[in-house]
Write a protein that holds these residues in place. Sequence first.
Motif, PDB file in Angstrom:
ATOM      1  N   LYS A   3      -7.279   1.031 -27.271  1.00 53.36           N
ATOM      2  CA  LYS A   3      -8.142   2.109 -27.753  1.00 53.36           C
ATOM      3  C   LYS A   3      -7.274   3.342 -27.974  1.00 53.36           C
ATOM      4  O   LYS A   3      -6.664   3.850 -27.035  1.00 53.36           O
ATOM      5  N   LEU A   4      -7.161   3.802 -29.210  1.00 57.77           N
ATOM      6  CA  LEU A   4      -6.292   4.937 -29.519  1.00 57.77           C
ATOM      7  C   LEU A   4      -7.010   6.262 -29.310  1.00 57.77           C
ATOM      8  O   LEU A   4      -8.172   6.411 -29.690  1.00 57.77           O
ATOM      9  N   ALA A   5      -6.295   7.231 -28.726  1.00 56.25           N
ATOM     10  CA  ALA A   5      -6.882   8.546 -28.449  1.00 56.25           C
ATOM     11  C   ALA A   5      -6.992   9.394 -29.710  1.00 56.25           C
ATOM     12  O   ALA A   5      -7.854  10.274 -29.807  1.00 56.25           O
TER      13      ALA A   5
END
Length: 228
Positions: A3-5
């Motif tokens: 999950k990319l910020a």
Amino acid sequence: MTKLAIQAPSVVTLPIADSDEMFPVRRVYCIGRNYAAHAIEMGHDPDREAPFFFQKNPDNLDTSGEFPYPPKTSDVHYEIEMAVVLKTGGQNIAVSDALNHVFGYALSLDMTRRDLQGEQKKAGRPWEIGKAFERSAPIGKIHTVEAVGHLDTGRVELQVNGEIKQEGDLNQMIWKVPEMISYLSDYFELAAGDVILSGTPAGVGPIVKGDVMQVSVEGLGSMSIPVV
Ligand code: MN
């Protein structure tokens, strides 16, 4: 799944001649002082000083076909170079095996804020502000080894507004392509997607807004790049 910020930065890709596929870029290495006459014009002795490497960023490569005059400088120089792009890599690559890693070749420019590079040289500091600025490496389409073979000889020429400023031959390179790949692989782990700018012949000099640079390397065609 990761999950990319933030949104993932896009991969830089380069066009390949006569193909609908693109070449994804991993790193950009640049070789300095690889033609004796250019080493001499920059104040160095090519017999005493070996060529060396620095890096640009993948997203400094630019395929827009024009070169915007960069900020914080009043002395931007052209350097025509042949780019070598890799399909595979490794460490401690033998000179005899090096060409097996080459995917193809392209016309390119190592545009340089010479005034800033000169200040950094004098102070013994890194060169990034002189070399690794936005759109500092205009590059043409990649020509595959299947299409053009390996280039170790051929005329290299840069004109500004129709006047020849740089001319040389690939066979004048101090370090040939296999040697530069082998040498680099002793210090870095090379990999698919790496791009190596192979150095420039003599005759580097400044451009100003409104100039048009015409670059050609025998076997790789030519391109015309206006300074905007
Ligand atoms: Mn250069």
